[in-house]
Enzyme design. Structure first.
Site: not given
Length: 607
Positions: A457, A580, A583
């Site tokens: 991701s 977070d 990302h």
């Protein structure tokens, strides 16, 4: 984590050496969560706890079977609830209040998990709870460690029922022991069979069926040592040597093995369980040197409070440092706070309740005093009990009100945007895979290069920027992708889609260990094609450091393999990341692709 032993002190001598073993186990678990370098396999401490609990609980049950030829299930379960629940409820209540004030993200995760902890199904909740990848981002739930309490509770519920059933047959103890060890090896085999490094290991790590073998090995030991005349024929020197060697083996595993190593799922956990059995067997001898060493005051103190230390250490770490690797000052603070909370829990909650303070108080209140002194004691007990009940009710209502009305907060504020972005990126990649060449972006020195990026991701969030810089390349990235998935992905592009480009970019490593992915993928790629490996920036992941260390070494020692050091390039750049810290923001995506571009140009790829 359950501390048994003094409950049956009148029946059999208490085994003090087990306190030291329990202390070592909780120290290693604590050190593992603090990310200390000497505790790579510290999670094996939970395995040690399981074996100890299985042994001590079965010992209690066998004593009752010997004396009454049955098991008072209600009494047994009430004692287990009394031992488990008050300390857990206290920890959860404090956690709810503190996180509601200081960390709403952890508060939200606590609220989602607390029922599964109270009703002892947290391990299965973690396996089957369908929370999206982005909702799980950042620090884990501060109740994650309670999965092991759930497995123990489930064992306490089911194993006595099995014992009761098997007592109906002849040679009941031999039959129970045989069934116990068979079930242990079935459970161990299930862990081996169900483990797949290419998938999320949660099913194997948290499953009752795949972890109960440790408890069952401990239970089998209780049967084996019940006939002491038969067991103690083993010379003391052999038992002592076996115990010391087994403890050394356990420590070696905890210090050197990575906590997520595939070896642990393919026999390693079983070996750790058997080593623990050998240590317990050794310290059962009251003259054991090892037992005396493990009974010294510091070990005894920590062992007595090991349940509280285990309960409190993880919430304290997450609330203090978010679970990221900390400096020594923060580590000291986290240790200090954990010891304070666990000592208070032991003194004010665990010990009084384990010793029956509630029943004793009820008996005094319901008694018929014959003297003024007894009457005064009854009144004082009634007042203290009313205060305790009133305080508990008020705190309980306040906690419920917190859960009901305090606003929730997720670590990522743009989850829907990220999920939409992931879907759009997948569509673009699918379209690109069907087109041999092309791209409408401005051509520069990388415009003609045809690379295959296999990523998770993190790379997914930089898909647009990747195609701007490498218009003739393919970015195959997806959320929650594991490193070993790279083999089949590369194979499908080469064999099914006929890809024959200029090089491969390995952009995985944020979601789990590398296992053997680097040498395997390098072996699949033609020798003249370069392999670019991107280091991971995942501060909440326990494998970040070990993965990056392996990447550095592999890139340094392997031909035609190049390092893309995103970890170093992103150091100190908080603006590159969303909440977070893993990302990418738009600025971070550009920096990420720039890092790749520089490595590719340095490799001097020519069409």
């Amino acid at each position: 984590m359950i501390r048994e032993g003094k409950d049956y002190g009148k029946q059999k001598e208490y085994i003090y050496g087990i306190d030291g073993l329990r202390a070592i186990a909780v120290i290693m678990v604590f050190a593992y969560h603090l990310k200390l370098p000497f505790a790579k396999g510290g999670l094996l401490g939970v395995t040690v706890f399981f074996v100890i609990s299985g042994f001590l609980i079965t010992r209690i049950l066998l004593q009752e079977l010997d004396s009454t030829n049955t098991i008072n299930l209600k009494n047994f379960w009430v004692k287990r609830i009394r031992r488990l629940l008050p300390a857990v409820l206290t920890m959860i209540t404090v956690l709810i209040f503190i996180s509601a004030i200081f960390n709403r993200v952890l508060f939200t995760k606590t609220c989602s998990d607390f029922l599964s902890v109270i009703f002892c199904y947290n391990n299965w909740w973690q396996i089957f709870n369908n929370v999206s990848y982005f909702e799980n981002a950042g620090a884990p739930s501060p109740l994650t460690h309670c999965w092991s309490l759930a497995i123990e509770a489930q064992f306490y519920l089911l194993y006595p029922l099995l014992l009761m059933f098997l007592t109906k047959f002849k040679n009941k103890k031999d039959r129970i022991a045989l069934v116990t060890i068979i079930l242990a090896f079935i459970s161990l085999a299930l862990m081996w069979i169900l483990f797949d490094p290419a998938k999320d290991p949660s099913r194997v790590y948290y499953g009752t069926d795949t972890r109960v073998f440790s408890l069952l090995f401990g239970a089998f030991l209780a049967f084996a040592v019940e006939d002491q005349n038969r067991i103690w024929v083993t010379p003391a020197i052999i038992r002592e040597t076996l115990g010391i060697a087994s403890l050394a083996g356990l420590l070696f595993m905890m210090i050197t093995l990575d906590g997520y190593s595939s070896f642990l799922y393919r026999g390693g956990q079983g070996i750790a369980s058997i080593l623990t059995v050998m240590v317990i067997f050794s310290v059962l001898n009251k003259n054991s040197i090892l037992g005396k060493v493990l009974s010294v005051f510091p070990f005894k103190w920590i062992g007595d409070r090991s349940y509280g230390i285990y309960l409190w250490h993880y919430p304290v770490i997450l609330l203090s440092s978010g679970g990221k690797k900390s400096g020594w000052l923060m580590i000291f603070i986290e240790i200090f706070l954990t010891l304070i909370f666990s000592a208070l829990s032991y003194q004010l909650i665990e010990t009084p309740i384990r010793h029956g303070v509630i029943k004793k108080s009820i008996d005094i209140i319901n008694s018929h005093p014959r003297t003024r002194r007894e009457r005064r004691k009854q009144v004082m007990t009634l007042k203290r009990s009313m205060k305790a009940v009133l305080s508990t009710v008020i705190i309980g209502i306040a906690a419920i009100m917190c859960i009901a009305f305090v606003p929730r907060e997720k670590v990522l504020s743009n989850i829907e945007e990220l999920e939409t972005q992931a879907e759009r990126a997948k569509e673009i990649t699918d379209q690109k895979a069907e087109i041999s060449k092309g791209g409408t972006a401005v051509q520069d020195e990388t415009g003609d290069i045809d690379l295959l990026l296999i990523g998770d991701s993190i790379a997914l969030g930089a898909t647009d920027e990747f195609y701007d810089v490498f218009p003739n390349s393919i970015c195959d990235a997806a959320v929650s992708r594991y490193t070993t998935e790279s083999f089949t992905i590369y194979d499908s592009y080469v064999k099914e889609k006929g890809w024959d480009g200029d090089g491969v970019i390995f952009a995985l490593g944020s979601n789990g260990l590398l296992y053997d992915s680097l040498p395997t993928l390098r072996g699949m790629i033609e020798a003249d094609k370069p392999l670019f490996i991107i280091t991971a920036r995942a501060p909440y992941a326990s494998w970040e450091e070990s993965n990056n260390t392996e990447i550095y070494e592999f890139a340094k020692t392997t031909e035609n393999t190049y390092l893309v050091d995103w970890y170093k390039a992103s150091e100190g750049h908080g603006e590159y990341f969303v909440e977070d810290e893993t990302h990418l923001t738009e600025e971070g995506s550009k920096a990420y692709i720039k890092c790749i571009k520089e490595a590719v140009l340095q490799a001097n790829i020519n069409r």
